[in-house]
Design a protein around this motif. Structure first.
Motif, PDB file in Angstrom:
ATOM      1  N   LYS A   1       7.208   2.332   7.493  1.00 17.79           N
ATOM      2  CA  LYS A   1       6.372   2.446   8.363  1.00 17.79           C
ATOM      3  C   LYS A   1       5.477   3.847   8.211  1.00 17.79           C
ATOM      4  N   LEU A   2       6.387   5.092   7.857  1.00 15.25           N
ATOM      5  CA  LEU A   2       5.769   6.082   7.463  1.00 15.25           C
ATOM      6  C   LEU A   2       4.733   6.041   6.214  1.00 15.25           C
ATOM      7  N   TYR A   3       5.505   5.366   5.146  1.00 18.04           N
ATOM      8  CA  TYR A   3       4.763   5.159   3.951  1.00 18.04           C
ATOM      9  C   TYR A   3       3.559   4.533   4.315  1.00 18.04           C
ATOM     10  N   GLN A   4       3.416   3.506   5.073  1.00 18.33           N
ATOM     11  CA  GLN A   4       2.292   2.621   5.400  1.00 18.33           C
ATOM     12  C   GLN A   4       1.187   3.770   5.925  1.00 18.33           C
ATOM     13  N   SER A   5       1.718   4.307   6.943  1.00 16.19           N
ATOM     14  CA  SER A   5       0.845   5.287   7.684  1.00 16.19           C
ATOM     15  C   SER A   5       0.245   6.152   7.105  1.00 16.19           C
ATOM     16  N   LEU A   6       0.856   6.657   6.036  1.00 14.37           N
ATOM     17  CA  LEU A   6       0.267   7.719   5.114  1.00 14.37           C
ATOM     18  C   LEU A   6      -0.684   7.220   4.192  1.00 14.37           C
ATOM     19  N   CYS A   7      -0.355   5.869   3.701  1.00 10.91           N
ATOM     20  CA  CYS A   7      -1.352   5.200   2.763  1.00 10.91           C
ATOM     21  C   CYS A   7      -2.670   4.876   3.384  1.00 10.91           C
ATOM     22  N   ASP A   8      -2.342   4.541   4.809  1.00 12.84           N
ATOM     23  CA  ASP A   8      -3.692   4.024   5.441  1.00 12.84           C
ATOM     24  C   ASP A   8      -4.582   5.224   5.710  1.00 12.84           C
ATOM     25  N   VAL A   9      -4.504   6.326   5.825  1.00 14.48           N
ATOM     26  CA  VAL A   9      -5.456   7.230   5.804  1.00 14.48           C
ATOM     27  C   VAL A   9      -5.837   8.139   4.599  1.00 14.48           C
ATOM     28  N   LEU A  10      -5.095   7.901   3.454  1.00 19.23           N
ATOM     29  CA  LEU A  10      -5.212   8.789   2.359  1.00 19.23           C
ATOM     30  C   LEU A  10      -5.975   8.079   1.195  1.00 19.23           C
ATOM     31  N   PRO A  11      -7.084   8.671   0.649  1.00 21.93           N
ATOM     32  CA  PRO A  11      -7.778   8.067  -0.457  1.00 21.93           C
ATOM     33  C   PRO A  11      -6.807   7.323  -1.443  1.00 21.93           C
ATOM     34  N   GLN A  12      -7.477   6.279  -1.881  1.00 23.02           N
ATOM     35  CA  GLN A  12      -6.843   5.205  -2.832  1.00 23.02           C
ATOM     36  C   GLN A  12      -6.048   5.970  -4.053  1.00 23.02           C
ATOM     37  N   ASN A  13      -6.635   7.271  -4.526  1.00 22.54           N
ATOM     38  CA  ASN A  13      -6.098   7.623  -5.656  1.00 22.54           C
ATOM     39  C   ASN A  13      -4.894   8.512  -5.189  1.00 22.54           C
ATOM     40  N   ALA A  14      -4.461   8.715  -4.035  1.00 19.24           N
ATOM     41  CA  ALA A  14      -3.333   9.319  -3.668  1.00 19.24           C
ATOM     42  C   ALA A  14      -1.877   8.914  -4.162  1.00 19.24           C
ATOM     43  N   ASN A  15      -1.144   9.489  -4.624  1.00 18.69           N
ATOM     44  CA  ASN A  15       0.298   9.029  -4.734  1.00 18.69           C
ATOM     45  C   ASN A  15       1.216   9.435  -3.771  1.00 18.69           C
ATOM     46  N   VAL A  16       1.765   8.399  -2.918  1.00 13.22           N
ATOM     47  CA  VAL A  16       2.544   8.793  -1.886  1.00 13.22           C
ATOM     48  C   VAL A  16       3.960   8.391  -2.150  1.00 13.22           C
ATOM     49  N   ASP A  17       5.082   9.332  -1.731  1.00 16.69           N
ATOM     50  CA  ASP A  17       6.477   8.968  -2.073  1.00 16.69           C
ATOM     51  C   ASP A  17       7.309   9.575  -0.613  1.00 16.69           C
ATOM     52  N   VAL A  18       7.856   8.697   0.006  1.00 14.36           N
ATOM     53  CA  VAL A  18       8.850   9.048   1.170  1.00 14.36           C
ATOM     54  C   VAL A  18      10.003   8.715   0.642  1.00 14.36           C
ATOM     55  N   ILE A  19      10.866   9.706   0.801  1.00 11.59           N
ATOM     56  CA  ILE A  19      12.143   9.581   0.297  1.00 11.59           C
ATOM     57  C   ILE A  19      13.190   9.940   1.071  1.00 11.59           C
ATOM     58  N   ALA A  20      14.180   8.976   1.417  1.00 16.66           N
ATOM     59  CA  ALA A  20      15.505   9.432   2.524  1.00 16.66           C
ATOM     60  C   ALA A  20      16.232  10.117   1.484  1.00 16.66           C
ATOM     61  N   PRO A  21      16.722  11.327   1.859  1.00 15.81           N
ATOM     62  CA  PRO A  21      17.825  12.082   0.881  1.00 15.81           C
ATOM     63  C   PRO A  21      18.952  11.270   0.862  1.00 15.81           C
ATOM     64  N   LYS A  22      19.412  11.080  -0.491  1.00 16.14           N
ATOM     65  CA  LYS A  22      20.658  10.522  -0.665  1.00 16.14           C
ATOM     66  C   LYS A  22      20.962  11.051  -2.159  1.00 16.14           C
ATOM     67  N   ASN A  23      22.443  10.705  -2.399  1.00 15.58           N
ATOM     68  CA  ASN A  23      22.587  11.315  -3.680  1.00 15.58           C
ATOM     69  C   ASN A  23      21.944  10.457  -4.742  1.00 15.58           C
ATOM     70  N   LYS A  24      21.667  11.045  -5.847  1.00 17.58           N
ATOM     71  CA  LYS A  24      21.143  10.196  -6.786  1.00 17.58           C
ATOM     72  C   LYS A  24      21.833   9.863  -7.941  1.00 17.58           C
ATOM     73  N   ASN A  25      21.952   8.840  -8.654  1.00 17.53           N
ATOM     74  CA  ASN A  25      22.564   8.573  -9.957  1.00 17.53           C
ATOM     75  C   ASN A  25      22.440   9.191 -11.179  1.00 17.53           C
ATOM     76  N   ILE A  26      23.148  10.034 -11.742  1.00 12.48           N
ATOM     77  CA  ILE A  26      22.964  10.624 -12.911  1.00 12.48           C
ATOM     78  C   ILE A  26      24.126  10.352 -13.997  1.00 12.48           C
ATOM     79  N   ILE A  27      23.419  10.228 -15.216  1.00 13.97           N
ATOM     80  CA  ILE A  27      24.289  10.037 -16.431  1.00 13.97           C
ATOM     81  C   ILE A  27      23.864  11.508 -17.137  1.00 13.97           C
ATOM     82  N   ILE A  28      24.909  11.855 -17.737  1.00 14.48           N
ATOM     83  CA  ILE A  28      25.100  13.286 -18.270  1.00 14.48           C
ATOM     84  C   ILE A  28      25.395  12.893 -20.108  1.00 14.48           C
TER      85      ILE A  28
END
Lengths: 280, 280, 280, 280
Positions: C59-86
């Motif tokens: 919903k937060l993502y959608q609300s932001l997209c609704d008001v922002l211009p089409q060229n905008a990149n929106v990323d809404v991230i819930a913090p969690k451990n990311k998966n990495i390969i070393i």
């Protein structure tokens, strides 16, 4: 009682320290400081000593030569103000820093003159009762312009160092060879990154997170002479290239003044396009 | 052919370098590196040389003693791994950095054991096949706890250094004097600022713009022993004290490991509650 | 109550902050931190906010997209451990630093595996109960070797980042494009100085007075990807190239871990082969 | 079109950014840069924006006050040169650095005068056509001396900042309260280490490996005012305290000039004896 700086370099062999310290001991000289370095890769020995005692310079020099191998370079120097010429273009920060240090008595130097290809800096320089000489490059090709400068320089006796305090023109090989290892430049990048024109713009475009400045002796390859001192500052995405340029000035002036001080205090050996510097 | 580190300090007098280098020369020793320093204020001479050649340690030691004044301290050391004990409490970063360096073969050290007053670090230490000894302080007064540690330490032969890798208890004079100038601590502030407990909180409350870490030998005044190494990082208003603590860890581990390395390589003289350190 | 990281970039225009903060306000979200930057040269707006409140991510993502211009990149991230390969080759310091941080709970990351073209690091990695996968390049051409790695990688779901912790082989464009802006490398020089093989030897030969390390995203031009973090240390004439290499390791590991942390905390925008990084 | 710097601090509450950005948006103002910080421990909000557009200062100020809570402090500033007085004693480096920057047009400042308790600096200051006022303290008690200075200061209108460029006398509470948070000092140590007289001697005696300088606003506790900027340099055992003093000058001047620049550009909030500084 006289104080001398003794600079020796030679091919490394057993007993050099012993021979040199014997000369000091036999002449009843007191060692105030002593720095040594052996470049094992090139089998090269470097030593800088400060000694004091009752001996004349020539005798000390001769005593050292007598015990050292023929390939050794021996330099015995009685500390005194060195004669320097400053060359600059339009920017005030590096020149100003040297002028203030000179005024404060921090530098072992007489500033014989400031030479510029523009007149912008005349007002600043003349405040300090130092001759300002404008040698415009307008209407002249590079060789003609340099010949005018070289001619001007011959009017001064015994120039020890020429300091390029943001002198924004490239010197020709002909000029450089007259003052080999005696021209100190400040380049506004962390060499060897961003050689040549507008390094801040290059740095901005590359997106680096650190910018820097490099002071070096000038040789015939642009920005490739022996490096004397380098320093850096952190930047971030918010720095446009003009911000880098502005912030970089603080590093430039500090690095150039540091290099000049090292030279004036006879702390630098130049060797294989590098420097051996004894700071202690 | 053997390689030795020669450490000499003495009251300064003319001819010391001459005498020492004569011994090296007469014994056909090659000087690999040589560092000297004269503390003029206290008239004290320090020298560290690395030499190699065909001589046994005792003979070199005796030859040096023969020519040097009685007040001179002479140390001739054949490089080998030193025995260290690490003491820690709960934090992993400083200990972990040493363990990884040890594993990588970067340290001239055998880690005899890690001692802690908690068991938290056992899991980490045991991964590296290093003995972990938990000596809890619970239910014991300070003296009783230390006596247990001291007793434990006597079971190891020849401990060269004890490294306090964030060991969060204060050692008593009795403990410290047993290992004088052999206990290396890391304090999480830029000493002498913020002595004592929770220096990051103190730093936060003072509103400093730089935080740091200090490695020092432990003496009987809290955080006042001879400083070996210090390093800092910049912070700003956005750092709460826990952010400082988090960022500070990176400095703490680097500074402690640097100090340990200097000690293991016999580069440190302790003198008048200060250190003379030859890095070259 | 949920906490989200909101990352937005868009062509700059009046009212963007107003529109975004209105969405936050109308959804009763609390702004925990807020960073903005406008690249005036490219007319580009960047914003990273951390907010918390009672709203679901979509919903937060959608609300932001609704008001922002089409060229905008929106990323809404819930913090969690990311998966990495070393990926690594033989050196222990950079890998070891990450392993210790991971063990200490400092990283928002799950280390899925360590992949190497040699088996040297197996002993270290297996201590930490992390899968070690040796994929030797022997007898294989570059493409065949990479195909084996790529195949291996497909067995893991959702790899967020691949960390090259001194992986000493060059990746092909084919490999890089699969993980665009998700491969983090550490190069052991202060880029753009000393691109390519053995930068310490290059630095030694140039006689620089400062060496450094650079962490960057990998793109298809060797060592020319967007720079994330850089750090330097001072050296002098006494450093041979192996001394530089030894000292440089401390910078390399710090810089790589710093870059990794920035990536894991969603602090990096990649743009025009540069990075915009919000540290606050 | 006018450009304004808007500085706001207030107790934090939901919607502040929304309210402020609404005012900017409704008045058709363009946000050139925007920095925010919330001090969660004290629930305090800080914001600095640079905007441009067609609005007069008073109207913008009123519009912001209308939407913000009563506890908010709002400052709308049209950038222009600020009036500064420099006070110094005998040393040239910090004063000289400011004079050169001023001459180069780097500072948003008019230097109204330089005041000193000695006449040593007159020669330097008068080169730059800046009034030099010597107010000797000889034969006067502290109060009498300060009264003469205060009287002198009243002859200047609108002094924005007083810069203590190595003014070596302690100011009384009476003096300080007249210019609260407007007196910028440089202390030649890394505060809070080495408060008071001759910090370099203190640093030398403690055997520190890093020395520093701190610029801060002056309050009524010696060297305990809000810190603006700090910087450090590395030293070693070879530095006597006079060497530290000499090297320290380079840090002192850089730090003082940096702090002054931040003040002139309205980047500093003072709060709870600390500073919040927006550099971006």
């Amino acid at each position: 009682m006289s104080q001398y700086r003794v600079l020796i370099d030679a091919n490394d062999e057993k007993g050099l320290v012993h021979k040199i310290s014997s000369v000091f001991f036999q002449n009843d000289l007191n060692i105030l400081s002593n720095n040594e370095f052996v470049d094992k890769e090139n089998n090269k020995f470097f030593m800088r000593s400060v000694v004091d005692g009752d001996i004349v310079l020539d005798k000390l020099y001769q005593s050292l030569c007598d015990v050292l191998p023929q390939n050794a370079n021996v330099d015995v120097i009685a500390p005194k103000n060195k004669n320097i010429i400053i060359m600059a273009t339009k920017e005030m920060h590096a020149l100003g820093d040297i002028l203030i240090r000179h005024e404060a008595g921090e530098l072992e130097a007489n500033i014989l003159a400031v030479i510029s290809n523009y007149s912008d800096l005349e007002s600043l320089v003349s405040k300090f009762n130092i001759p300002f000489i404008c040698i415009s490059h307008e209407g002249l090709n590079r060789e003609e312009h340099e010949n005018k400068i070289l001619k001007c320089l011959t009017e001064f006796e015994e120039i020890d160092y020429i300091v390029l305090a943001k002198y924004m023109r490239i010197l020709t090989p002909k000029f450089v060879e007259v003052y080999e290892n005696r021209i100190i430049n400040i380049h506004h990048s962390f060499l060897p990154a961003f050689i040549g024109a507008n390094p801040y713009k290059q740095a901005y475009e590359r997106g680096v997170k650190i910018i820097g400045a490099t002071s070096h002796f000038v040789n015939n390859n642009l920005d490739e002479g022996p490096i004397i001192a380098q320093e850096v500052i952190h930047v971030d995405h918010a720095y446009g290239w003009r911000d880098m340029q502005r912030s970089g000035k603080d590093v430039e002036k500090v690095v150039l003044s540091r290099a000049l001080k090292l030279a004036l205090e006879d702390r630098i050996f130049v060797y294989e396009n590098k420097t051996v510097i004894f700071q202690g």
